[in-house]
Scaffold this motif. Sequence first.
Motif, PDB file in Angstrom:
ATOM      1  N   GLY A 168       0.967  -1.122  -0.106  1.00 32.97           N
ATOM      2  CA  GLY A 168       0.039  -0.031   0.206  1.00 32.97           C
ATOM      3  C   GLY A 168       0.985   1.207  -0.277  1.00 32.97           C
ATOM      4  O   GLY A 168       0.448   2.065  -0.725  1.00 32.97           O
TER       5      GLY A 168
ATOM      6  N   ARG B 275       1.577   6.758  -6.894  1.00 36.78           N
ATOM      7  CA  ARG B 275       0.310   7.686  -7.259  1.00 36.78           C
ATOM      8  C   ARG B 275       1.065   9.016  -7.071  1.00 36.78           C
ATOM      9  O   ARG B 275       0.801   9.892  -7.887  1.00 36.78           O
ATOM     10  CB  ARG B 275      -0.778   7.201  -6.551  1.00 36.78           C
ATOM     11  CG  ARG B 275      -1.584   6.164  -7.085  1.00 36.78           C
ATOM     12  CD  ARG B 275      -3.101   6.041  -6.521  1.00 36.78           C
ATOM     13  NE  ARG B 275      -2.901   5.903  -4.835  1.00 36.78           N
ATOM     14  CZ  ARG B 275      -3.033   4.994  -4.354  1.00 36.78           C
ATOM     15  NH1 ARG B 275      -2.864   3.648  -5.021  1.00 36.78           N
ATOM     16  NH2 ARG B 275      -2.813   4.879  -3.045  1.00 36.78           N
ATOM     17  N   GLU B 276       1.673   9.341  -6.144  1.00 33.82           N
ATOM     18  CA  GLU B 276       2.239  10.757  -5.533  1.00 33.82           C
ATOM     19  C   GLU B 276       3.044  11.136  -6.676  1.00 33.82           C
ATOM     20  O   GLU B 276       2.987  12.340  -7.305  1.00 33.82           O
ATOM     21  CB  GLU B 276       2.791  10.601  -4.170  1.00 33.82           C
ATOM     22  CG  GLU B 276       1.754  10.629  -3.010  1.00 33.82           C
ATOM     23  CD  GLU B 276       2.287  10.615  -1.907  1.00 33.82           C
ATOM     24  OE1 GLU B 276       3.718  10.899  -1.921  1.00 33.82           O
ATOM     25  OE2 GLU B 276       1.922  10.251  -0.903  1.00 33.82           O
TER      26      GLU B 276
ATOM     27  N   ARG C 130       0.997   4.102  -2.970  1.00 33.34           N
ATOM     28  CA  ARG C 130       0.797   5.683  -2.723  1.00 33.34           C
ATOM     29  C   ARG C 130       1.802   6.371  -3.228  1.00 33.34           C
ATOM     30  O   ARG C 130       1.690   7.580  -3.839  1.00 33.34           O
ATOM     31  CB  ARG C 130       0.463   5.760  -1.255  1.00 33.34           C
ATOM     32  CG  ARG C 130      -0.790   5.442  -0.768  1.00 33.34           C
ATOM     33  CD  ARG C 130      -1.038   5.855   0.686  1.00 33.34           C
ATOM     34  NE  ARG C 130      -0.139   5.284   1.663  1.00 33.34           N
ATOM     35  CZ  ARG C 130      -0.354   4.177   2.064  1.00 33.34           C
ATOM     36  NH1 ARG C 130      -1.703   3.318   1.723  1.00 33.34           N
ATOM     37  NH2 ARG C 130       0.443   3.365   3.171  1.00 33.34           N
TER      38      ARG C 130
END
Length: 67
Positions: free
Chosen positions: A18, A25-26, A22
């Motif tokens: 996870g 995606r950032e 993240r």
Amino acid sequence: MYEYEIQRYRSADLIRRGAEARLAREAVLARRAARRTGRHEASGTESHTPHHRRHRSARSARSARSA
């Protein structure tokens, strides 16, 4: 006790995955924001130019058919 340890490993793996998702995606969002604001040109991270790609030699329809 063995099942408990497996569950802890699985939980830690899910948490790690996870966190990696993240971060990915950032990074994508940051790159998109940089493109929108035009800061990527100054940083040199993008190699492409903003011009649209065109054919190198423009040929008329007649010459294209006879070729």
